[in-house]
Write an enzyme that holds these catalytic residues in place. Structure first.
Site, PDB file in Angstrom:
ATOM      1  N   ASP A  61       1.043  -1.202   0.009  1.00 35.47           N
ATOM      2  CA  ASP A  61      -0.087  -0.011  -0.202  1.00 35.47           C
ATOM      3  C   ASP A  61       1.121   1.126   0.028  1.00 35.47           C
ATOM      4  O   ASP A  61       1.643   1.380   0.949  1.00 35.47           O
ATOM      5  CB  ASP A  61      -0.916   0.156   1.253  1.00 35.47           C
ATOM      6  CG  ASP A  61      -1.999  -1.109   1.184  1.00 35.47           C
ATOM      7  OD1 ASP A  61      -2.368  -1.698   0.168  1.00 35.47           O
ATOM      8  OD2 ASP A  61      -2.575  -1.324   2.065  1.00 35.47           O
ATOM      9  N   ASP A 103     -13.948  -4.954  -2.284  1.00 36.58           N
ATOM     10  CA  ASP A 103     -13.726  -4.782  -0.642  1.00 36.58           C
ATOM     11  C   ASP A 103     -14.944  -5.279   0.018  1.00 36.58           C
ATOM     12  O   ASP A 103     -16.290  -4.557  -0.602  1.00 36.58           O
ATOM     13  CB  ASP A 103     -13.448  -3.512  -0.114  1.00 36.58           C
ATOM     14  CG  ASP A 103     -11.852  -3.002  -0.706  1.00 36.58           C
ATOM     15  OD1 ASP A 103     -11.115  -3.697  -0.478  1.00 36.58           O
ATOM     16  OD2 ASP A 103     -11.693  -1.701  -0.933  1.00 36.58           O
TER      17      ASP A 103
END
Lengths: 199, 255
Positions: free
Chosen positions: B11, B130
Site C-alpha cells: 500500500d 472490498d
C-alpha cells in the site's frame, strides 16, 4: 548487442524493453516495413486480442515485412500466437501464417481457471539454442486465454489441462507464450539466448 | 497447472509503503522500490502496488514509480489506485505494469471493465472488491483507502464479482474487510463461495497472520493466489519459509 522491438500499439513494449536493458542490450523501437527489413533481430510483443493486433499490423503495412524478415524473430505472448495461421479469437482471425496450425480457446474446468494466469513449469521437448541453460521443469509466468497448436515447432510445453506450447521455433521464427520479461531466471536466460543467436 | 501465488501487497502513500489495521491508522513500512526488490529476491510470485490515497483524493496514481518498479522487477506486478479511464489504464501498461486493478471506479461505471478488456485484453484487468459481512450478506464497500470517504456500494459481493467477470475482468482480488489487518486468517467461507461462482482466477486478501492461514486458504477455498501485507513487511512471515511449508503440505508453489 542491439534488439529491435516492434511498436504497433498492441504490445507490452515497456516491460520487454526493460528486460533486455537489464541484460545490457541496446533496445530500439521499429514500426515501419523499411525499419524492420534492416534490423538484426526482431521481437514481436503483444497483449490483448489477436484480431485487434492483426488489424494494427495490417493498418501499418507490417505483415509482409514480418513474413519476409530473414533473421531471428521472437514473438512474445500474443506475439507467439500471431506466428500461427489462424485463431478462433474474435470470431476467427487470420494470423501471420508462419507456423502451421490454429490457435484455440482454453476451456474453463473445475481445476482450470481462464485465463491461464500464473507460474507453470516448462517441460522441455527438444534441445534448442533458445533453451540453453534453462532446466527442465523451470517456472515461467503465463497470462493467456488462447493456446497455440501443439506440433513439431514445440520446444517446451506447460501443462494446463493439456499441452500448452510454451516455447516454439520453426527455423528463425520463435515464440514464447509466457512472459520471459516477467519469468525471473528462466525468462532472463531465454532473452539472453535470443540476443546471442547468430543473426 | 499453475503454482499457487504468494503476493505481497504494498500500500503506497507518497512513495512510502504503509499498512494499517482495518485500513485506519497507517504506519510507515519503508520505501516502495526497496521493498519491491526485497520481495523479488525472496521469491514473491507477483507484487501489487496500491496508491491508497489516489481514489479518495480524486486523482490517479503516479506513473513515475510504476516505471521505476517495472525497470527493477522480473516478476509480474499489478498497480491500483485512482485509475478511472481506459486511457489511464493503458498508460500504466505503457509504463511497464502487467496488470491494472480497479475498484471504486468500476463500481460507479461498470462499463470501464468492458472498455479496458476490449482495448487492453482481459488478462490485465483485475477487479478489486472490498467486502464486509453486514445484515446477513457479504456487501461491497468503496473508497476503503480513506476512513472518511469510505461507504457501502449498495451491491452484494457475490453478484458483483459475477457481473465483473461477465464484463471482462481477468482476475478478482477479494479483500475481506472484516479480516483485514487483524491476522486471524483469510475468510475461507466467503472466498470458497466466490471461487464457486467464478471461472477466472481469484486472489484472497485480508487476514493473513500465520503460515497455516495460507495452507488453509489454498486447500479449502482453492484460490489461485494469496495476498498479504503486514505479515511480510514486518518480517513475521518470511516468504522462503512460507513456500517451503506450503510445499511440505502438498500445496504446489514455485520454489
Amino acid at each position: 548487442m542491439t534488439v529491435s522491438l516492434l511498436a504497433y500499439g498492441a504490445g507490452n513494449i515497456a516491460s520487454v524493453r526493460f528486460a533486455f536493458e537489464r541484460l545490457g542490450a541496446a533496445v530500439e523501437l521499429v514500426s515501419t516495413p523499411d525499419a524492420i527489413a534492416a534490423v538484426e533481430r526482431l521481437v514481436l510483443p503483444g497483449v490483448g486480442a489477436a484480431g485487434y493486433a492483426m488489424a494494427r499490423l495490417r493498418e501499418l503495412g507490417l505483415v509482409e515485412a514480418i513474413r519476409a524478415f530473414p533473421r531471428p524473430l521472437l514473438g512474445v505472448c500474443l506475439g507467439q500466437q500471431l506466428l500461427f495461421e489462424t485463431s478462433v479469437e474474435d470470431g476467427g482471425a487470420e494470423l501471420l501464417g508462419l507456423i502451421p496450425g490454429r490457435v484455440e480457446a482454453i476451456v474453463p474446468a473445475a481445476d482450470r481457471t481462464v485465463p491461464h494466469m500464473g507460474w507453470s513449469r516448462l517441460a522441455r521437448r527438444v534441445d534448442h539454442p533458445l533453451l540453453a541453460g534453462v532446466e527442465d521443469g523451470a517456472w515461467a509466468y503465463f497470462v493467456h486465454g488462447f493456446v497455440c497448436p501443439d506440433g513439431p515447432a514445440t520446444l517446451a510445453a506447460a501443462d494446463y489441462g493439456g499441452p500448452v506450447p510454451a516455447v516454439v521455433a520453426d527455423g528463425h521464427r520463435m515464440g514464447c507464450q509466457f512472459h520471459p520479461e516477467r519469468s525471473a531466471a528462466a525468462g532472463q536466460r531465454i532473452l539472453q539466448n535470443f540476443l546471442e543467436l547468430p543473426a | 497447472m499453475t503454482a499457487r501465488r504468494i503476493i505481497p501487497c504494498l500500500d503506497v502513500k507518497d512513495g512510502r509503503v504503509v499498512k494499517g489495521v482495518r485500513f485506519e491508522g497507517h504506519r510507515d513500512m519503508g520505501d516502495a522500490a526497496e521493498l519491491a526488490a526485497r520481495y523479488r529476491d525472496s521469491g514473491a510470485d507477483e507484487l501489487v502496488f496500491y496508491d491508497i490515497a489516489a481514489s479518495p483524493e480524486g486523482r490517479t496514481l503516479d506513473y513515475g514509480w510504476v516505471e521505476d518498479i517495472a525497470r527493477l522487477l522480473d516478476i509480474p506486478f499489478c498497480v491500483a489506485g485512482g485509475i478511472r479511464t481506459v486511457e489511464q489504464a493503458a498508460r500504466c501498461l505503457d509504463h511497464g505494469a502487467d496488470k491494472v486493478s480497479i475498484n471504486s471506479p468500476a463500481l460507479e461505471r461498470p462499463e470501464l471493465i468492458a472498455g479496458m478488456a476490449e482495448r487492453l485484453g482481459r488478462q490485465c484487468v483485475v477487479v478489486g472488491v472490498d467486502s464486509q459481512f453486514q445484515d446477513g450478506e457479504w456487501r461491497v464497500h468503496k473508497y476503503t483507502g480513506d476512513p472518511n470517504a469510505r461507504r457501502g456500494a449498495g451491491r452484494l459481493t457475490m453478484d458483483w464479482i459475477v457481473e465483473a467477470q461477465g464484463l471482462g475482468a481477468g482476475e478478482i482480488v477479494l479483500n475481506c474487510i472484516d479480516q483485514d489487518g487483524v491476522r486471524k486468517g483469510y475468510d475461507v467461507a466467503q472466498l470458497r463461495a466466490a471461487r464457486d461462482r467464478l471461472t477466472i482466477p481469484l486472489v484472497a486478501s485480508g487476514g493473513a497472520g500465520a503460515v497455516e492461514h495460507f495452507t488453509t486458504v489454498f486447500r479449502e477455498a482453492d484460490v489461485s493466489g494469496a495476498l498479504a501485507a503486514s505479515v511480510f513487511h514486518s518480517g513475521t512471515i518470511a516468504i522462503p519459509d512460507l513456500k517451503r511449508a506450503l510445499d511440505a503440505n502438498g500445496v504446489e508453489v514455485r520454489l
